[in-house]
Motif scaffolding. Structure first.
Motif, PDB file in Angstrom:
ATOM      1  N   THR A 100      -0.751   7.648 -10.901  1.00 47.08           N
ATOM      2  CA  THR A 100      -1.991   8.047 -10.248  1.00 47.08           C
ATOM      3  C   THR A 100      -2.930   6.856 -10.104  1.00 47.08           C
ATOM      4  OG1 THR A 100      -1.844  10.331 -11.040  1.00 47.08           O
ATOM      5  CG2 THR A 100      -4.030   9.541 -10.422  1.00 47.08           C
ATOM      6  N   LYS A 101      -3.083   6.117 -11.197  1.00 46.82           N
ATOM      7  CA  LYS A 101      -3.992   4.973 -11.161  1.00 46.82           C
ATOM      8  C   LYS A 101      -3.452   3.861 -10.277  1.00 46.82           C
ATOM      9  CE  LYS A 101      -7.131   6.931 -13.416  1.00 46.82           C
ATOM     10  NZ  LYS A 101      -8.346   7.343 -12.670  1.00 46.82           N
ATOM     11  N   MET A 102      -2.147   3.679 -10.231  1.00 48.59           N
ATOM     12  CA  MET A 102      -1.589   2.651  -9.361  1.00 48.59           C
ATOM     13  C   MET A 102      -1.916   2.947  -7.900  1.00 48.59           C
ATOM     14  SD  MET A 102       2.366   1.462  -8.623  1.00 48.59           S
ATOM     15  CE  MET A 102       2.679   2.817  -7.476  1.00 48.59           C
ATOM     16  N   VAL A 103      -1.655   4.195  -7.467  1.00 47.37           N
ATOM     17  CA  VAL A 103      -1.866   4.494  -6.049  1.00 47.37           C
ATOM     18  C   VAL A 103      -3.350   4.537  -5.689  1.00 47.37           C
ATOM     19  CG1 VAL A 103       0.332   5.706  -5.760  1.00 47.37           C
ATOM     20  CG2 VAL A 103      -1.725   7.026  -6.337  1.00 47.37           C
ATOM     21  N   GLU A 104      -4.205   4.914  -6.643  1.00 49.57           N
ATOM     22  CA  GLU A 104      -5.622   5.062  -6.314  1.00 49.57           C
ATOM     23  C   GLU A 104      -6.427   3.790  -6.524  1.00 49.57           C
ATOM     24  OE1 GLU A 104      -5.916   9.866  -6.984  1.00 49.57           O
ATOM     25  OE2 GLU A 104      -7.065   8.565  -8.319  1.00 49.57           O
ATOM     26  N   GLU A 105      -5.974   2.919  -7.407  1.00 50.14           N
ATOM     27  CA  GLU A 105      -6.715   1.692  -7.686  1.00 50.14           C
ATOM     28  C   GLU A 105      -6.070   0.468  -7.045  1.00 50.14           C
ATOM     29  OE1 GLU A 105      -9.543   1.975  -9.054  1.00 50.14           O
ATOM     30  OE2 GLU A 105      -9.409   3.991  -9.902  1.00 50.14           O
ATOM     31  N   ASN A 106      -4.896   0.620  -6.447  1.00 51.18           N
ATOM     32  CA  ASN A 106      -4.213  -0.520  -5.856  1.00 51.18           C
ATOM     33  C   ASN A 106      -3.665  -0.185  -4.466  1.00 51.18           C
ATOM     34  OD1 ASN A 106      -3.369  -3.342  -6.642  1.00 51.18           O
ATOM     35  ND2 ASN A 106      -1.394  -2.546  -5.996  1.00 51.18           N
ATOM     36  N   THR A 107      -2.735   0.761  -4.399  1.00 51.38           N
ATOM     37  CA  THR A 107      -2.123   1.118  -3.116  1.00 51.38           C
ATOM     38  C   THR A 107      -3.187   1.538  -2.100  1.00 51.38           C
ATOM     39  OG1 THR A 107      -0.319   2.012  -4.476  1.00 51.38           O
ATOM     40  CG2 THR A 107      -0.198   2.378  -2.096  1.00 51.38           C
ATOM     41  N   TYR A 108      -4.147   2.294  -2.532  1.00 51.65           N
ATOM     42  CA  TYR A 108      -5.229   2.747  -1.661  1.00 51.65           C
ATOM     43  C   TYR A 108      -5.896   1.581  -0.941  1.00 51.65           C
ATOM     44  CZ  TYR A 108     -10.022   4.046  -0.420  1.00 51.65           C
ATOM     45  OH  TYR A 108     -11.211   4.196   0.229  1.00 51.65           O
ATOM     46  N   TRP A 109      -6.109   0.486  -1.657  1.00 49.13           N
ATOM     47  CA  TRP A 109      -6.813  -0.645  -1.073  1.00 49.13           C
ATOM     48  C   TRP A 109      -5.954  -1.377  -0.050  1.00 49.13           C
ATOM     49  CZ3 TRP A 109     -11.790  -0.667  -1.272  1.00 49.13           C
ATOM     50  CH2 TRP A 109     -12.425  -0.008  -2.325  1.00 49.13           C
ATOM     51  N   GLY A 110      -4.651  -1.375  -0.244  1.00 50.25           N
ATOM     52  CA  GLY A 110      -3.763  -1.936   0.764  1.00 50.25           C
ATOM     53  C   GLY A 110      -3.811  -1.119   2.042  1.00 50.25           C
ATOM     54  N   LEU A 111      -3.838   0.213   1.890  1.00 43.79           N
ATOM     55  CA  LEU A 111      -3.977   1.096   3.048  1.00 43.79           C
ATOM     56  C   LEU A 111      -5.317   0.871   3.731  1.00 43.79           C
ATOM     57  CD1 LEU A 111      -3.082   3.541   4.791  1.00 43.79           C
ATOM     58  CD2 LEU A 111      -4.099   5.021   3.035  1.00 43.79           C
ATOM     59  N   THR A 112      -6.381   0.683   2.944  1.00 38.15           N
ATOM     60  CA  THR A 112      -7.711   0.426   3.493  1.00 38.15           C
ATOM     61  C   THR A 112      -7.723  -0.870   4.290  1.00 38.15           C
ATOM     62  OG1 THR A 112      -8.762   1.616   1.659  1.00 38.15           O
ATOM     63  CG2 THR A 112     -10.143   0.083   2.894  1.00 38.15           C
ATOM     64  N   GLN A 113      -7.093  -1.908   3.763  1.00 41.94           N
ATOM     65  CA  GLN A 113      -6.992  -3.183   4.467  1.00 41.94           C
ATOM     66  C   GLN A 113      -6.275  -2.992   5.807  1.00 41.94           C
ATOM     67  OE1 GLN A 113      -7.858  -6.498   3.583  1.00 41.94           O
ATOM     68  NE2 GLN A 113      -6.906  -7.347   5.429  1.00 41.94           N
TER      69      GLN A 113
END
Length: 245
Positions: A100-113
């Protein structure tokens, strides 16, 4: 606040559906999927008003406004006596939190970029807003860029970001394997969180390197998303206006 709010009813403040997906924020997809998994009735309040933490989605419950999808889920678990993780061991719960923390604190930001910086010119079509709204989106893009820099991922090259995202997505794919859901035969809270992020890739990023990873390199992720969509989003086409599908 929602007009004439009913007692013990969840009013869910979220951005309106678009043709691509019922919600353009991964955390909105996460929280709605959780509400459906937990069989908690809710009333969507469509708009772009920010909640008490300055973000969207958020909820109203018995006159109280609450923000943060994770904290909302914890609150509703207590209030409604829900425990989607009841079958999990302590070790499984630890793994669930890590993903959960990986996708919300890391993967999410890659998608945002990808969405806000690399493909900014496609936002008007994706958001389904008039061209005049691009004035506001330009301002938002500046804020997003600052946040990406503060997080750290915005300091990397595009190739480095793509490498980070590929490792994240392949980690999910490897752990999922041939299981229906991340932790086994039945969905748990981590599936709401992971689906929230992956659904945005599957349905809003066609032709991207992200879409290639989840459909070509890791087809079990696409099947996983379709499985959750089919089980919990029977009104998907109705919400998105794709009634011909």
């Amino acid at each position: 606040m929602a007009a004439s709010a009913a007692a013990d009813k969840v009013y869910f403040h979220v951005t309106p559906p678009v043709k691509a997906i019922p919600c353009l924020t991964p955390f909105g997809m996460k929280l709605q999927t959780y509400l459906r998994m937990a069989d908690i009735p809710y009333e969507p309040v469509y708009g772009r008003s920010m909640g008490p933490k300055g973000k969207i989605p958020w909820i109203e419950y018995n006159g109280e406004a609450m923000g943060d999808s994770g904290l909302i889920m914890e609150f509703l678990n207590r209030e409604k006596g829900v425990d989607l993780n009841r079958t999990l061991s302590d070790a499984d719960k630890a793994v669930s939190r890590a993903f959960t923390k990986m996708v919300e604190e890391n993967t999410y930001w890659g998608l945002t970029q990808y969405r806000w910086i690399d493909n900014y010119d496609k936002l008007q079509e994706l958001f389904e807003v008039p061209w005049i709204a691009m004035i506001f989106l330009r301002h938002a893009k500046g804020n997003v860029k600052q946040k990406l820099m503060a997080h750290g991922i915005g300091r990397h090259s595009r190739e480095q970001i793509e490498g980070i995202m590929e490792k994240d997505l392949k980690a999910i794919s490897t752990f999922l394997g041939t299981k229906p859901y991340l932790m086994g035969d039945e969905p748990t809270e981590v599936d709401a969180a992971v689906f929230g992020q992956l659904s945005e890739i599957v349905w809003t990023a066609p032709g991207s390197y992200l879409h290639r990873i989840v459909t070509v390199d890791c087809p079990n992720l696409q099947a996983y998303c379709s499985r959750i969509k089919d089980r919990y989003w029977s009104d998907w086409d109705q919400l998105t206006g794709n009634t011909n599908h």
